[in-house]
Design a protein around this motif. Structure first.
Motif, PDB file in Angstrom:
ATOM      1  N   UNK A  23       0.798  -1.218   0.000  1.00 58.32           N
ATOM      2  CA  UNK A  23       0.000   0.000   0.000  1.00 58.32           C
ATOM      3  C   UNK A  23       0.830   1.267   0.000  1.00 58.32           C
ATOM      4  N   UNK A  24       0.168   2.402  -0.212  1.00 60.63           N
ATOM      5  CA  UNK A  24       0.748   3.730  -0.141  1.00 60.63           C
ATOM      6  C   UNK A  24       1.969   3.878  -1.060  1.00 60.63           C
ATOM      7  N   UNK A  25       2.902   4.746  -0.648  1.00 64.09           N
ATOM      8  CA  UNK A  25       4.068   5.023  -1.482  1.00 64.09           C
ATOM      9  C   UNK A  25       5.042   3.844  -1.517  1.00 64.09           C
ATOM     10  N   UNK A  26       5.126   3.115  -0.423  1.00 60.10           N
ATOM     11  CA  UNK A  26       5.995   1.938  -0.410  1.00 60.10           C
ATOM     12  C   UNK A  26       5.556   0.909  -1.428  1.00 60.10           C
ATOM     13  N   UNK A  27       4.247   0.745  -1.573  1.00 59.15           N
ATOM     14  CA  UNK A  27       3.711  -0.177  -2.575  1.00 59.15           C
ATOM     15  C   UNK A  27       4.014   0.278  -3.986  1.00 59.15           C
ATOM     16  N   UNK A  28       3.919   1.588  -4.199  1.00 57.53           N
ATOM     17  CA  UNK A  28       4.235   2.135  -5.521  1.00 57.53           C
ATOM     18  C   UNK A  28       5.715   1.934  -5.848  1.00 57.53           C
ATOM     19  N   UNK A  29       6.567   2.180  -4.876  1.00 57.69           N
ATOM     20  CA  UNK A  29       8.008   1.992  -5.078  1.00 57.69           C
ATOM     21  C   UNK A  29       8.303   0.522  -5.375  1.00 57.69           C
ATOM     22  N   UNK A  30       7.689  -0.391  -4.614  1.00 58.61           N
ATOM     23  CA  UNK A  30       7.885  -1.822  -4.850  1.00 58.61           C
ATOM     24  C   UNK A  30       7.442  -2.194  -6.261  1.00 58.61           C
ATOM     25  N   UNK A  31       6.275  -1.701  -6.675  1.00 60.65           N
ATOM     26  CA  UNK A  31       5.772  -1.981  -8.015  1.00 60.65           C
ATOM     27  C   UNK A  31       6.745  -1.484  -9.083  1.00 60.65           C
TER      28      UNK A  31
END
Length: 137
Positions: A23-31
């Motif tokens: 979720x959130x920005x961490x999820x975007x970075x992981x993606x």
């Protein structure tokens, strides 16, 4: 053809699932990291592949080594990365897109489809070091 893209598609799927889970920005970075990995392991990250027959004919004419590889192979990726700009000096053959290439690899790798396999005019090397491959050309 789809088999060649499976490793990259798997990385994107992991990125999507992990991104939602984190979720959130961490999820975007992981993606985004997983998409970057997918780009690196995708077939276009390598020089244009030719068929086994085309590579052997070209090798007979110019003497350049043939490198047999497959998408998603970390050892192939390491070799490709270490060759950098010199990668275009070799004939690259994807064993997943050419059954004759897979048979050629099995012939020199004790019946296994071990890649990368490098074939020169006089000898073959199964999973050679990048330094050895650079010295061949």
């Amino acid at each position: 053809m789809t088999r060649r893209w499976q490793p990259a598609a798997f990385m994107v799927a992991i990125g999507v699932l992990g991104g939602f889970w984190i979720g959130s920005y961490g999820g975007l970075v992981f993606f985004l990291v997983m998409v970057a990995v997918a780009v690196v392991v995708s077939p276009p990250a390598f020089p244009r592949s030719v068929t086994d027959a085309e590579a052997r004919a070209a090798q007979a004419a110019d003497g350049r080594p043939i490198i047999y590889w497959r998408p998603g192979c970390p050892y192939c990726l390491r070799l490709r990365g270490s060759l950098a700009r010199r990668a275009g000096r070799y004939h690259w053959v994807d064993i997943w897109s050419d059954p004759e290439a897979a048979a050629s690899v099995r012939a020199v790798a004790d019946g296994n489809e071990t890649v990368p396999t490098v074939v020169t005019v006089g000898e073959s090397f199964v999973n050679p070091s990048p330094q050895l491959v650079r010295s061949l050309n």
